[in-house]
Design an enzyme around this catalytic site. Sequence first.
Site, mmCIF file in Angstrom:
data_model
loop_
_atom_site.group_PDB
_atom_site.id
_atom_site.type_symbol
_atom_site.label_atom_id
_atom_site.label_comp_id
_atom_site.label_asym_id
_atom_site.label_seq_id
_atom_site.Cartn_x
_atom_site.Cartn_y
_atom_site.Cartn_z
ATOM 1 N N ASN A 76 0.801 -1.236 0.000
ATOM 2 C CA ASN A 76 0.000 0.000 0.000
ATOM 3 C C ASN A 76 0.832 1.284 0.000
ATOM 4 O OD1 ASN A 76 0.764 -0.318 2.660
ATOM 5 N ND2 ASN A 76 -1.220 0.216 3.522
ATOM 6 N N GLU A 129 5.197 -3.852 11.723
ATOM 7 C CA GLU A 129 3.922 -3.148 11.782
ATOM 8 C C GLU A 129 2.937 -3.957 10.954
ATOM 9 O OE1 GLU A 129 0.943 -1.189 10.591
ATOM 10 O OE2 GLU A 129 2.360 0.190 9.650
ATOM 11 N N CYS A 176 -3.200 0.664 6.926
ATOM 12 C CA CYS A 176 -3.231 0.015 8.231
ATOM 13 C C CYS A 176 -3.875 0.924 9.259
ATOM 14 C CB CYS A 176 -1.827 -0.384 8.662
ATOM 15 S SG CYS A 176 -0.690 0.978 8.630
HETATM 16 O O1 G3H Z 1 -0.667 1.263 5.951
HETATM 17 C C1 G3H Z 1 0.013 1.648 6.878
HETATM 18 C C2 G3H Z 1 0.654 2.951 6.873
HETATM 19 O O2 G3H Z 1 1.724 2.976 7.772
HETATM 20 C C3 G3H Z 1 -0.326 4.056 7.142
HETATM 21 O O3 G3H Z 1 0.225 5.263 6.842
HETATM 22 O O4 G3H Z 1 -1.344 6.750 8.081
HETATM 23 O O5 G3H Z 1 0.209 7.651 6.363
HETATM 24 O O6 G3H Z 1 -1.741 6.271 5.705
HETATM 25 P P1 G3H Z 1 -0.699 6.554 6.744
#
Ligand code: G3H
Length: 478
Positions: free
Chosen positions: A158, A253, A287
């Site tokens: 992602n 993570e 996430c």
């Molecule tokens: O998908 C997991 C990422 O660490 C979320 O990052 O809060 O910048 O979308 P973000």
Amino acid sequence: DGDAYKYYSNGEWKKSSSGKTVAIVNPTTRKTQYKVQACTQEEVNNVMELAKSAQKTWAKTPLWKRAELLHKAAAILKEHKAPIAECLIKEIAKPAKDSVTEVVRSGDLISYTAEEGVRILGEGKFLVSDSFPGNERTKYCLTSKIPLGVVLAIPPFNYPVNLAVSKIGPALIAGNSLVLKPPTQGAVSCLHMVHCFHLAGFPKGLISCVTGKGSEIGDFLTMHPGVNCISFTGGDTGISISKKAGMIPLQMELGGKDACIVLEDADLDLVAANIIKGGFSYSGQRCTAIKVVLVMESVADALVEKVKARVAKLRIGPPEDDCDITPVVTESSANFIEGLVMDAKDKGATFCQQYKREGNLIWPLLLDNVRPDMRIAWEEPFGPILPVIRINSVDEGIHHCNASNFGLQGCVFTKDINKAMLISDAMETGTVQINSAPARGPDHFPFQGLKDSGIGSQGITNSIDMMTKVKTTVINLP
Ligand code: G3H
């Protein structure tokens, strides 16, 4: 396969000796968009050897020079934002503007990392012995931070660029070498990003990028004796990696089920705007997406109406048109999401919109009156599907949040800061956002998950620290 992208080893672009490639399917067209090399275990062994020897020289390279090269890579990456964003659009169907933002954010992250690194790695501690009972001032202790060795970075689909550089930057500034294993969807974006590091002129062998099938090189990489640290972002594969990895620092993570708790006094327009941003940005494939709304019954009808009105305005379609809702990453992901929707339907959830799907494109869906017996109350859809659970007390909301296996982030909406602080303290998550949707950024903030959401803390400073160990030298006076 002459048209397949090559992998990166020893400062060169190479074809795998396997003669095999891995296809990357465009989520929108569902046709093969790109191909990458299916690297072999022998090729992994080779990059590990190179990484080990390149690291030794790199660790002796002055800190300011390491920082200078990182700044150069950041600038080159930003210059190449358009072609890299194009890959993100084709590989992971990220909306056009968000794709550009990801690359620019990544350049900024690298520069910040270089600046932070020269400061925090440029200083150590000095201790004297007579502060501990029974000692005279006969020992001077000097501490410094030294690199771990070879860091293995495994980013998710992602944010293939941003979550790669959030590992690469800290690893390199701290004097480590780096082996990158990109996700299949996002591999070409990663290779382009690595090319920017190549153009910046990093030493040969210091950075490698191996592509291929997880079944062939996944465990082989994560269990490789040459690896001194693993930084992984992704799904529950991370749990099995942590069980198999050696005695090395791990940064993981692994997803979340971020709750949005809405109190009676909340500004419902602000909440609705944040639910749209938090729940439906990149079609919920974050996430830190809001993955369950826990709203006080007395304001639930009003909130649901406001969210419905905003969902109706979302633009649904291809990422090239910068639509809000774009196809989810794979067909199997779309099938999984559909399974959660059907389960909620069977168990009597209220559908605020009609369920609609074409290929990998799933229309945004708000599910009201979700109950704890439904899978969607607990599972992470990673899609544009958002459950609403009506609660009769704040404790009920906190209880639902804490009953989850995940503990990444959460948010609470109220005008009462005292209540917000108490709720934040009670929520078992790595971060709680007050009056805004969960988010990892700004990228220098600490970012960590509790429980199955991961181990270790990220954010630029924490990642640099995590990729070093403390070394002490004690001067003993006569
Ligand atoms: O998908 C997991 C990422 O660490 C979320 O990052 O809060 O910048 O979308 P973000």
